[in-house]
Scaffold this motif. Structure first.
Motif: not given
Length: 459
Positions: A71-74, A133-137, A271-274, A318-320
């Motif tokens: 939700k927060a990053y993609v 990731t956005v690309e994978q999505l 490249e990946m999210t935390g 805060p949510d992220a």
């Protein structure tokens, strides 16, 4: 990608309000440029039929940190807006009892799960577990759309067939079909990484643990270094950890797949999210724990916690930031240092006053510190906010607090409440294994209470 780890086992701190209300705990896609319909499958299905479009479904839960990371990053990425007309979009919060009918049709094993559904037949065309990731999505959008329209051949058709079989719950058959797809595909197939992920996920779901670990080691050298490669390494190690400890090949496969996970964490950075990188740390900590390597566990947990603290400090809101709370908690528990994350969770509770997760997690950490009154108070706050089957784990944790207070009668009463509550929930939303665990825990506490009486025989 998260399969057997925190979203499944540890941080699904479960609960529902005593009144069993169904108000959403969070708007999962409030910041998304995609027009998600919230928790209304009938409406979304009718709209998809009317528009002649496939239905894209994001199955999530408020306790699932990977869902919240997506939700927060993609899902919030503005570049996704141009895809809004390709599907009808639906989010399904599995904490809500009102979504039980959807879960009966489409059972969920892993969170998050992304579906593409043919609205005319109400059959899944694609089911993808974990993060992207956005690309994978966007590639998932392409694959789901192609499966809906038909006409693909060769490896693409086998991938679509494997996706559909997995979506229908036929994990073993899906794995066989996905193996065919990889065998038929050219070496430079641009879907290879995604197909490897889907194959290993299906093998894990079919409990083909040793073949899954071996397949990961076979396919990774042929897969481009990417998030799919990292997820393949994680899945391979997860499968190796699923093998019995005394299996002949367990140590060999665990060591080999753990080396691949370590490689995924090493430069050059993928490249990946935390949250995804944190999942790699988590499965390595699990591997060191299984190997009874206490020094290795401590060293990795320290590195992991420092990484998470850095990621949380960079979070835009805060949510992220709360995405990292559950893993920070786990790392601190591995270090026997709950005090290192309690302030962060207390801040999350202040910043997210409707979220049950911070007080539920604080209840555990306070108990570990011996702050039992604070633990009960935090449990009270969690129970006042939480929804659905998630109540069960919060009550189980509350029983642990009473045990620590040397009050087994209250512990037993709390577990009885949890078991009674489980019987009121839709069967699609209650794990029989979870209920059996509560019953076993209750029996153990009741035996402890009865033991002194049985020993007090008349003279």
């Amino acid at each position: 990608m998260r399969l057997p780890a925190a979203c499944l086992l540890l941080m699904g701190l479960v609960a529902c309000t005593a009144a069993n209300t169904n108000a959403p705990a969070d708007e999962a896609h409030a910041g998304s440029p995609l027009p998600f319909i919230e928790d209304d499958y009938s409406r979304a299905l009718a709209e998809a039929k009317a528009k002649g479009l496939p239905l894209f479904v994001d199955v999530w839960a408020p306790w699932c940190h990977t869902c919240r990371s997506m939700k927060a990053y993609v899902m919030s990425d503005k570049s996704l807006a141009k895809h809004s007309g390709r599907f009808v979009w639906l989010e399904v919060n599995t904490d809500l009892t009102s979504n039980a009918a959807f879960q009966e049709k489409f059972p969920v094993e892993f969170w998050p799960t992304l579906y593409v559904i043919d609205p005319n037949q109400e059959k899944p065309l694609l089911r993808f577990a974990g993060s992207a990731t956005v690309e994978q999505l966007v590639k998932l959008f392409d694959d789901g759309e192609r499966a809906f329209k038909g006409g693909v051949t060769g490896a693409e058709a086998l991938l679509a067939r494997g996706d559909a079989l997995y979506g229908e719950g036929h994990a073993a058959e899906a794995a066989e079909t996905l193996v065919e797809a990889l065998n038929e595909a050219p070496a430079d197939w641009n879907r290879r990484g995604r197909a490897v992920e889907s194959l290993l996920t299906a093998m894990y779901g079919a409990k083909q643990y040793e073949p899954c670990a071996r397949k990961a080691l076979e396919e990774l050298p042929k897969t481009p270094r990417s998030l799919s490669w990292a997820n393949g390494a994680l899945l391979g190690l997860s499968c190796a950890l699923g093998m019995p400890d005394d299996a002949a090949a367990a140590k060999e496969l665990r060591d080999a797949t753990e080396a691949k996970v370590a490689e995924a964490l090493a430069p050059p950075a993928i490249e990946m999210t935390g949250d995804d990188r944190s999942g790699l740390y988590e499965v390595r900590v699990e591997a060191r724990t299984a190997a009874k390597d206490e020094a290795g566990v401590k060293a990795l947990a320290e590195e992991w916690l420092k990484y998470l603290e850095g990621e949380a400090a960079k979070a835009p809101n805060p949510d992220a930031r709360s995405v990292f709370d559950s893993h920070r908690m786990l790392a601190a528990m591995k270090l026997n240092a709950p005090e290192r994350v309690i302030p962060a969770l207390e801040q999350s509770e202040k910043d997210l006053p409707q979220d049950y997760n911070p007080p539920a997690r604080l209840a555990t950490l306070y108990r570990l510190q011996g702050r039992l009154d604070d633990a009960l108070a935090a449990s009270d706050r969690a129970l006042a906010r939480v929804q659905g089957a998630r109540r069960l784990t919060v009550l189980s944790g509350r029983a642990d607090i009473y045990v620590a207070r040397k009050d087994p009668a209250s512990a037993a009463k709390t577990l009885e409440e949890a078991i009674a509550f489980a019987k009121t929930l839709p069967s699609a939303q209650v794990s029989p294994r979870a209920v059996a665990g509560l019953e076993k825990k209750l029996a153990g506490i009741q035996a402890t209470v009865a033991q002194p009486q049985s020993q007090a025989a008349p003279k």
